[in-house]
Design an enzyme around this catalytic site. Structure first.
Site, PDB file in Angstrom:
ATOM      1  N   ASP A 167       0.832  -1.198   0.000  1.00  0.00           N
ATOM      2  CA  ASP A 167       0.000   0.000   0.000  1.00  0.00           C
ATOM      3  C   ASP A 167       0.868   1.250   0.000  1.00  0.00           C
ATOM      4  O   ASP A 167       2.068   1.197   0.301  1.00  0.00           O
ATOM      5  CB  ASP A 167      -0.927  -0.005   1.235  1.00  0.00           C
ATOM      6  CG  ASP A 167      -2.192   0.824   0.990  1.00  0.00           C
ATOM      7  OD1 ASP A 167      -3.164   0.677   1.764  1.00  0.00           O
ATOM      8  OD2 ASP A 167      -2.208   1.603   0.014  1.00  0.00           O
ATOM      9  N   GLY A 180      -5.014   7.832   3.083  1.00  0.00           N
ATOM     10  CA  GLY A 180      -6.385   8.260   2.866  1.00  0.00           C
ATOM     11  C   GLY A 180      -6.518   9.390   1.873  1.00  0.00           C
ATOM     12  O   GLY A 180      -7.605   9.901   1.629  1.00  0.00           O
ATOM     13  N   GLU A 237      -8.472   0.035   3.292  1.00  0.00           N
ATOM     14  CA  GLU A 237      -7.027  -0.212   3.366  1.00  0.00           C
ATOM     15  C   GLU A 237      -6.633  -0.674   4.768  1.00  0.00           C
ATOM     16  O   GLU A 237      -5.835  -1.590   4.937  1.00  0.00           O
ATOM     17  CB  GLU A 237      -6.244   1.051   3.008  1.00  0.00           C
ATOM     18  CG  GLU A 237      -6.311   1.429   1.537  1.00  0.00           C
ATOM     19  CD  GLU A 237      -5.699   2.786   1.255  1.00  0.00           C
ATOM     20  OE1 GLU A 237      -5.723   3.668   2.141  1.00  0.00           O
ATOM     21  OE2 GLU A 237      -5.175   2.979   0.132  1.00  0.00           O
TER      22      GLU A 237
HETATM   23  O1  DER Z   1      -5.188   7.057  -0.225  1.00  0.00           O
HETATM   24  C1  DER Z   1      -4.255   6.322   0.120  1.00  0.00           C
HETATM   25  O2  DER Z   1      -4.131   5.850   1.281  1.00  0.00           O
HETATM   26  C2  DER Z   1      -3.148   6.077  -0.863  1.00  0.00           C
HETATM   27  O3  DER Z   1      -2.479   4.870  -0.581  1.00  0.00           O
HETATM   28  C3  DER Z   1      -2.196   7.245  -0.692  1.00  0.00           C
HETATM   29  O4  DER Z   1      -1.826   7.275   0.614  1.00  0.00           O
HETATM   30  C4  DER Z   1      -0.978   7.148  -1.578  1.00  0.00           C
HETATM   31  O5  DER Z   1      -1.367   7.494  -2.850  1.00  0.00           O
HETATM   32  P1  DER Z   1      -0.278   7.760  -3.977  1.00  0.00           P
HETATM   33  O6  DER Z   1       0.512   6.458  -4.079  1.00  0.00           O
HETATM   34  O7  DER Z   1      -1.114   8.032  -5.195  1.00  0.00           O
HETATM   35  O8  DER Z   1       0.567   8.915  -3.529  1.00  0.00           O
END
Ligand code: DER
Length: 224
Positions: free
Chosen positions: A83, A97, A105
């Site tokens: 993630d 988020g 998540e």
């Molecule tokens: O919304 C989320 O939690 C996504 O994982 C974010 O934290 C990271 O998004 P990105 O990889 O587009 O910067």
């Protein structure tokens, strides 16, 4: 551009850790996009995995890549979850988020034996708080919940999607909560979770098992 190159590098490094037969949690966001793409390539080459997606968007990406999807049984755990992050502090506490998927998540991360965070190095900060903390709240009487959240010492702002209010995959709203520096993310998370109307916060405290950060110079893996 360099940002995509960095995201792709971190994502592909993480996918190297996915072994045959693993049950995998798939996060959300533009860095995870590259991980899903790479995992799909491996699946097409014969890698056997099953995955749980953390958003409708990720589900669509995974389906397009032919990654088999499933739902966990009670007590069943994922081997590893990949993630992204919006902010990562020196103790590997994380704000997530930004994409509005943090409830699913966090459910997936909590059901996973290992959580690997993939991000551009620029996400790393000394102290959390420059990025607002996303808090998922129920729509019913949302203003009263916002008032309770504000009492925790922030300026909460209901997230918009153009003219309308942003609605999560779960049918809830997101309050983006602007704090100054967050020196005790664990205490803040507990405080927010205790407020009626709050569903989940984007504070992932002490949950990351591995952090893979990429910048123009290469990829670095950190273990808390
Ligand atoms: O919304 C989320 O939690 C996504 O994982 C974010 O934290 C990271 O998004 P990105 O990889 O587009 O910067």
């Amino acid at each position: 551009n360099q940002s995509d190159i960095d995201k792709k590098m971190a994502a592909e490094k993480a996918v190297e850790l996915i072994k045959d037969g693993m049950k995998v949690g798939l996060g959300s966001g533009s860095t995870v996009f590259w991980a899903v793409k790479k995992l799909g390539e491996e699946v097409q080459k014969g890698l056997e995995v099953q995955a749980v997606p953390s958003s409708v968007e990720t589900q669509k990406w995974a389906e397009k890549e032919g990654i088999p999807l499933f739902t966990l049984k009670q007590g069943e755990m994922l081997d590893v979850t990949l993630d992204g992050a919006d902010e990562i502090d020196k103790s590997f506490n994380i704000i997530k988020g930004g994409g509005g998927a943090h409830l699913r998540e966090k459910i997936i991360a909590a059901s996973s034996n290992t959580l690997i965070i993939i991000a551009e190095k620029r996400k790393q900060v000394q102290v959390l708080g420059k990025f607002p903390v996303p808090v998922e709240i129920v729509p019913f009487e949302a203003a009263s919940t916002l008032h309770r959240i504000a009492s925790s010492g922030c300026r909460p702002e209901l997230r918009k999607n153009n003219e309308d209010l942003f609605v999560t995959d779960n049918g809830n709203y997101i309050a983006d909560c602007f704090y100054d520096s967050i020196y005790y993310p664990d205490l803040l998370h507990e405080k927010l979770k205790s407020l009626v109307g709050v569903v989940e916060t984007g504070l992932f405290v002490g949950m990351a098992d591995k952090i893979i950060l990429a910048d123009g110079g290469g990829v670095h893996t950190y273990t808390p």
